[in-house]
Design a protein around this motif. Structure first.
Motif, short mmCIF file in Angstrom:
data_model
loop_
_atom_site.label_atom_id
_atom_site.label_comp_id
_atom_site.label_asym_id
_atom_site.label_seq_id
_atom_site.Cartn_x
_atom_site.Cartn_y
_atom_site.Cartn_z
N HIS A 25 0.84 -1.21 0.00
CA HIS A 25 0.00 0.00 0.00
C HIS A 25 0.87 1.26 0.00
CE1 HIS A 25 -3.87 -2.10 0.96
NE2 HIS A 25 -3.04 -2.98 1.49
N ASP A 26 0.43 2.27 -0.73
CA ASP A 26 1.09 3.57 -0.74
C ASP A 26 0.04 4.67 -0.82
OD1 ASP A 26 4.17 3.52 -0.98
OD2 ASP A 26 3.55 1.96 -2.41
N LEU A 27 0.30 5.78 -0.15
CA LEU A 27 -0.48 7.00 -0.32
C LEU A 27 0.40 8.02 -1.03
CD1 LEU A 27 -2.35 7.40 3.11
CD2 LEU A 27 -3.32 6.70 0.90
N ASP A 66 -7.01 4.11 -5.90
CA ASP A 66 -8.29 4.38 -5.22
C ASP A 66 -9.31 3.30 -5.49
OD1 ASP A 66 -7.32 6.76 -4.10
OD2 ASP A 66 -7.83 7.90 -5.90
N SER A 81 -4.05 9.90 -3.16
CA SER A 81 -4.58 8.70 -3.79
C SER A 81 -3.93 7.46 -3.18
CB SER A 81 -4.33 8.72 -5.30
OG SER A 81 -5.15 9.66 -5.94
N GLU A 82 -4.74 6.40 -3.03
CA GLU A 82 -4.22 5.15 -2.46
C GLU A 82 -3.82 4.21 -3.60
OE1 GLU A 82 -5.39 1.49 0.59
OE2 GLU A 82 -6.96 2.82 -0.19
N VAL A 84 -2.28 0.49 -4.61
CA VAL A 84 -2.11 -0.87 -4.10
C VAL A 84 -1.50 -1.72 -5.20
CG1 VAL A 84 -3.21 -2.91 -3.11
CG2 VAL A 84 -4.11 -0.63 -2.58
#
Length: 376
Positions: A25-27, A66, A81-82, A84
């Protein structure tokens, strides 16, 4: 006191053919706003895959933004934004799975780790690790006892090819105190000390089989250990380096195998740097018998270590390095004895892991013929 003798107890669960894959996971932080999807991953995680590998992963629908699958590598990212990334399941290399319990109480457990088993996830081994077996064992015990038991966690590491005592904590307090023992021991190595006196709150004694005949009965090695860039090792390779951190090893010769041109040694370290024994013994001219990586001088065997292999596998990641890496096995090193102050009671505990036959002296029952052949 010595660990109380008891009938051997083992546990271990067979590995499935494929692991479960991984999810990362990254933001998107403000500084990365405006980057494209491929720019983000190929720059931030270039050690995971080359540019073409990340393009393949995007094409394979392995990345969502997202919650939506994005297959356009030029999609522009927005702040917050997320992201994955789903790493596909893969078949990990063969590894043993049975662990022997050497000592256990309410605070800690000492295991006899077999050679070929990795301690913590890393590289190709994400599931086939000691940590996974501890998690599965805790889940199994919880099923039997109808209450959730927290799983134990290793408080130090042994190389994948190294066998012997691995200490694990069962509580947060034990984990913190045991970890401090290792940290304190390593931090004190650089200072002046009498190497004939007892070492700190933890002392580890290893057995090793080295190439060549060690002439001196006792050798004290205080060569610093540092890091260099090396293909296939994202964080760098530990080597003998004058600009590195201090390290101390006390080597005692147990037996010289004249016919096989090898020497059986005992090595005492208080805590240690990664691959310290392998590096130190090779530094003084006696690398571990069968070590595929380190050679005389405490350096890697390859001479062109700046080369990068850009080939990538089906999931987009780098192929296994063609050059030797630290996790490769074939050498003989065993964490034989551990003396430690109990993290709660302060009682001195002595733990011993049975020796492989090749690391036994003649008086201990070793078959001398074994010493004359290097590992396959």
């Amino acid at each position: 006191m010595a660990a109380s003798p008891s009938p051997p107890r083992q546990f271990g669960y067979p590995w499935p053919e494929f692991n479960d894959g991984l999810v990362y996971h990254d933001l998107v932080p403000p500084r990365d706003a405006g980057l494209t999807l491929i720019q983000f991953y190929s720059s931030k995680y270039k050690s995971s895959a080359p540019l073409q590998g990340w393009l393949q992963r995007i094409k394979n629908k392995q990345i969502t933004v997202d919650g939506n699958v994005v297959t356009d590598p030029d999609a522009v990212l927005r702040v917050g934004s997320e992201l994955v990334y789903h790493r596909l399941p893969w078949k990990e290399p063969d590894a043993p799975y049975i662990l022997e319990v050497l000592y256990e109480d309410n605070d800690m457990i000492a295991l006899n780790k077999p050679s070929g088993m990795q301690v913590l996830p890393g590289g190709l081994f994400q599931q086939r690790t000691v940590l996974t077996q501890l998690q599965w064992h805790a889940n199994k015990q919880s099923t039997i006892s109808a209450h959730q038991s927290p799983h134990s966690v290793p408080v130090h590491r042994l190389g994948r090819g190294t066998s012997g005592i691995l200490l694990c904590a069962k509580t947060k307090l034990a984990k913190a105190r045991l970890a401090s023992y290792f940290a304190d021991g390593t931090s004190q190595i650089g200072g002046k000390r009498d190497t004939n006196k007892e070492l700190g709150k933890i002392a580890k004694i290893y057995r090793a089989l080295v190439s060549g005949i060690v002439n001196n009965d006792k050798v004290i090695i205080n060569q610093p250990i540092g890091i260099v860039k090396y293909p296939g090792v994202a964080t760098g390779l530990y080597v003998a380096s004058q600009s590195g951190k201090p390290a101390l090893s006390i080597v005692n010769v147990l037996e010289r195998g004249i016919q096989g041109n090898n020497t059986l040694v005992q090595v005492q370290i208080e805590s240690g740097r990664p691959h310290q024994i392998r590096i130190h013994l090779s530094f003084i001219g006696y690398p571990l018998l069968g070590d595929p990586l380190y050679t005389v001088g405490g350096q890697p065997k390859c001479l062109d270590c700046d080369s990068i292999n850009e080939r990538f596998a089906a999931d987009g990641g780098y192929e296994r390095p063609t050059k030797p890496v630290p996790g490769d096995c074939g050498y003989y090193l065993h964490a034989h004895q551990l003396v430690i102050s109990h993290p709660v009671t302060n009682e001195v505990i002595e733990i011993t892991a049975p020796l492989p036959s090749i690391l036994q002296t003649n008086s201990e029952g070793k078959h001398t013929a074994i010493m004359q052949q290097a590992p396959a």
